[in-house]
Design a protein around this motif. Structure first.
Motif, PDB file in Angstrom:
ATOM      1  N   ARG A   1      13.975  -6.152 -14.326  1.00  8.21           N
ATOM      2  CA  ARG A   1      14.386  -6.994 -13.195  1.00  8.21           C
ATOM      3  C   ARG A   1      13.970  -6.358 -11.867  1.00  8.21           C
ATOM      4  N   SER A   2      14.172  -5.061 -11.761  1.00  7.00           N
ATOM      5  CA  SER A   2      13.812  -4.346 -10.535  1.00  7.00           C
ATOM      6  C   SER A   2      12.303  -4.428 -10.292  1.00  7.00           C
ATOM      7  N   LYS A   3      11.505  -4.218 -11.328  1.00  9.03           N
ATOM      8  CA  LYS A   3      10.041  -4.300 -11.193  1.00  9.03           C
ATOM      9  C   LYS A   3       9.625  -5.688 -10.717  1.00  9.03           C
ATOM     10  N   MET A   4      10.277  -6.712 -11.268  1.00  4.84           N
ATOM     11  CA  MET A   4       9.933  -8.083 -10.893  1.00  4.84           C
ATOM     12  C   MET A   4      10.275  -8.360  -9.427  1.00  4.84           C
ATOM     13  N   ILE A   5      11.442  -7.906  -8.993  1.00  3.07           N
ATOM     14  CA  ILE A   5      11.864  -8.132  -7.601  1.00  3.07           C
ATOM     15  C   ILE A   5      10.917  -7.416  -6.637  1.00  3.07           C
ATOM     16  N   TYR A   6      10.589  -6.163  -6.945  1.00  2.00           N
ATOM     17  CA  TYR A   6       9.693  -5.412  -6.066  1.00  2.00           C
ATOM     18  C   TYR A   6       8.298  -6.036  -6.047  1.00  2.00           C
ATOM     19  N   ALA A   7       7.804  -6.463  -7.208  1.00  2.00           N
ATOM     20  CA  ALA A   7       6.469  -7.056  -7.286  1.00  2.00           C
ATOM     21  C   ALA A   7       6.399  -8.370  -6.496  1.00  2.00           C
ATOM     22  N   SER A   8       7.439  -9.199  -6.615  1.00  2.00           N
ATOM     23  CA  SER A   8       7.411 -10.506  -5.949  1.00  2.00           C
ATOM     24  C   SER A   8       7.634 -10.394  -4.440  1.00  2.00           C
ATOM     25  N   SER A   9       8.210  -9.294  -3.972  1.00  2.00           N
ATOM     26  CA  SER A   9       8.496  -9.125  -2.541  1.00  2.00           C
ATOM     27  C   SER A   9       7.437  -8.303  -1.813  1.00  2.00           C
ATOM     28  N   LYS A  10       6.566  -7.632  -2.562  1.00  2.00           N
ATOM     29  CA  LYS A  10       5.656  -6.638  -1.987  1.00  2.00           C
ATOM     30  C   LYS A  10       4.738  -7.186  -0.897  1.00  2.00           C
ATOM     31  N   ASP A  11       3.995  -8.248  -1.189  1.00  2.00           N
ATOM     32  CA  ASP A  11       3.015  -8.726  -0.215  1.00  2.00           C
ATOM     33  C   ASP A  11       3.664  -9.159   1.086  1.00  2.00           C
ATOM     34  N   ARG A  12       4.769  -9.851   0.974  1.00  2.00           N
ATOM     35  CA  ARG A  12       5.478 -10.325   2.169  1.00  2.00           C
ATOM     36  C   ARG A  12       6.012  -9.140   2.973  1.00  2.00           C
ATOM     37  N   PHE A  13       6.565  -8.148   2.273  1.00  2.00           N
ATOM     38  CA  PHE A  13       7.090  -6.977   2.972  1.00  2.00           C
ATOM     39  C   PHE A  13       5.952  -6.214   3.650  1.00  2.00           C
ATOM     40  N   LYS A  14       4.856  -6.056   2.931  1.00  2.00           N
ATOM     41  CA  LYS A  14       3.718  -5.315   3.474  1.00  2.00           C
ATOM     42  C   LYS A  14       3.179  -5.978   4.737  1.00  2.00           C
ATOM     43  N   ARG A  15       3.202  -7.305   4.789  1.00  2.00           N
ATOM     44  CA  ARG A  15       2.735  -8.013   5.982  1.00  2.00           C
ATOM     45  C   ARG A  15       3.600  -7.713   7.205  1.00  2.00           C
ATOM     46  N   GLU A  16       4.859  -7.364   6.981  1.00  2.00           N
ATOM     47  CA  GLU A  16       5.759  -7.024   8.096  1.00  2.00           C
ATOM     48  C   GLU A  16       5.347  -5.704   8.754  1.00  2.00           C
ATOM     49  N   LEU A  17       4.658  -4.862   8.001  1.00  2.00           N
ATOM     50  CA  LEU A  17       4.272  -3.545   8.496  1.00  2.00           C
ATOM     51  C   LEU A  17       2.816  -3.609   8.956  1.00  2.00           C
ATOM     52  N   ASP A  18       2.627  -3.906  10.214  1.00  2.33           N
ATOM     53  CA  ASP A  18       1.280  -4.097  10.745  1.00  2.33           C
ATOM     54  C   ASP A  18       0.622  -2.742  10.999  1.00  2.33           C
ATOM     55  N   GLY A  19      -0.434  -2.450  10.257  1.00  6.36           N
ATOM     56  CA  GLY A  19      -1.131  -1.179  10.463  1.00  6.36           C
ATOM     57  C   GLY A  19      -1.328  -0.385   9.177  1.00  6.36           C
ATOM     58  N   ILE A  20      -0.978  -0.976   8.048  1.00  5.80           N
ATOM     59  CA  ILE A  20      -1.230  -0.329   6.756  1.00  5.80           C
ATOM     60  C   ILE A  20      -2.741  -0.275   6.557  1.00  5.80           C
ATOM     61  N   GLN A  21      -3.264   0.891   6.164  1.00  9.63           N
ATOM     62  CA  GLN A  21      -4.710   1.023   5.992  1.00  9.63           C
ATOM     63  C   GLN A  21      -5.131   1.070   4.528  1.00  9.63           C
ATOM     64  N   VAL A  22      -4.300   1.648   3.666  1.00 16.49           N
ATOM     65  CA  VAL A  22      -4.646   1.766   2.251  1.00 16.49           C
ATOM     66  C   VAL A  22      -3.396   1.447   1.431  1.00 16.49           C
ATOM     67  N   GLU A  23      -3.588   0.719   0.325  1.00 17.96           N
ATOM     68  CA  GLU A  23      -2.461   0.416  -0.555  1.00 17.96           C
ATOM     69  C   GLU A  23      -2.665   1.083  -1.913  1.00 17.96           C
ATOM     70  N   LEU A  24      -1.590   1.670  -2.424  1.00 17.34           N
ATOM     71  CA  LEU A  24      -1.598   2.252  -3.767  1.00 17.34           C
ATOM     72  C   LEU A  24      -0.476   1.617  -4.568  1.00 17.34           C
ATOM     73  N   GLN A  25      -0.746   1.382  -5.856  1.00 18.03           N
ATOM     74  CA  GLN A  25       0.312   0.966  -6.773  1.00 18.03           C
ATOM     75  C   GLN A  25       0.431   2.080  -7.784  1.00 18.03           C
ATOM     76  N   ALA A  26       1.631   2.570  -8.017  1.00 10.65           N
ATOM     77  CA  ALA A  26       1.805   3.694  -8.929  1.00 10.65           C
ATOM     78  C   ALA A  26       2.951   3.447  -9.889  1.00 10.65           C
ATOM     79  N   THR A  27       2.713   3.775 -11.160  1.00 11.94           N
ATOM     80  CA  THR A  27       3.769   3.670 -12.167  1.00 11.94           C
ATOM     81  C   THR A  27       4.190   5.058 -12.651  1.00 11.94           C
ATOM     82  N   ASP A  28       3.401   6.070 -12.316  1.00  6.92           N
ATOM     83  CA  ASP A  28       3.804   7.454 -12.585  1.00  6.92           C
ATOM     84  C   ASP A  28       3.150   8.355 -11.540  1.00  6.92           C
ATOM     85  N   PRO A  29       3.653   9.586 -11.381  1.00 11.57           N
ATOM     86  CA  PRO A  29       3.191  10.456 -10.291  1.00 11.57           C
ATOM     87  C   PRO A  29       1.679  10.706 -10.264  1.00 11.57           C
TER      88      PRO A  29
END
Length: 139
Positions: free
Chosen positions: A98-126
């Motif tokens: 459930r947590s993974k689904m909530i974070y995945a569905s909210s990510k793009d919208r949240f990222k748009r709020e932060l103007d100035g992101i230059q690189v995006e990483l998705q990580a499932t382990d360190p």
């Protein structure tokens, strides 16, 4: 308070702290958490400018999802100091579905709020967000 497409609100503090990181280099990193009960993204942890990558990596829980922003400083081949602002979607395999689904569905919208992101990483382990990954993606 901005409203994310998934119905998740974004606390104003999230944007304010990001702007301080971007413009004033007030923080090295910011860890964001979705507060499921309140249905909003909040600031969970702020990393001081003197803190480094290890402090950042240690601040991400091993079995819970988070969003994070990291101000990565490096030297170019010509010995010029530079920095890149990374957005990290941390979604460990051991976190709740459930947590993974909530974070995945909210990510793009949240990222748009932060103007100035230059690189995006998705990580499932360190290993997917190791220092070597930051270095290779920064250029």
């Amino acid at each position: 308070m901005a409203n994310a497409a998934s119905g998740m609100a974004v606390h104003d503090d999230c944007k304010l702290k990001f702007m301080e990181l971007k413009a004033k280099r007030t923080y090295r990193f910011i860890v964001y958490k979705i507060e499921e009960n309140q249905k909003q993204v909040i600031v969970e942890k702020l990393g001081e400018p003197a803190q480094g990558y290890d402090d950042f990596a240690a601040s991400l829980p091993a079995d819970e999802c988070r969003y994070a922003v990291y101000d990565f400083e490096f030297m170019t081949e010509g010995n010029v100091p530079k920095s890149r602002i990374f957005f990290i979607a941390w979604s460990p395999d051991t976190s709740r579905v459930r947590s993974k689904m909530i974070y995945a569905s909210s990510k793009d919208r949240f990222k748009r709020e932060l103007d100035g992101i230059q690189v995006e990483l998705q990580a499932t382990d360190p290993t997917e967000m190791g220092l070597d990954v930051f270095k290779s993606r920064a250029n």
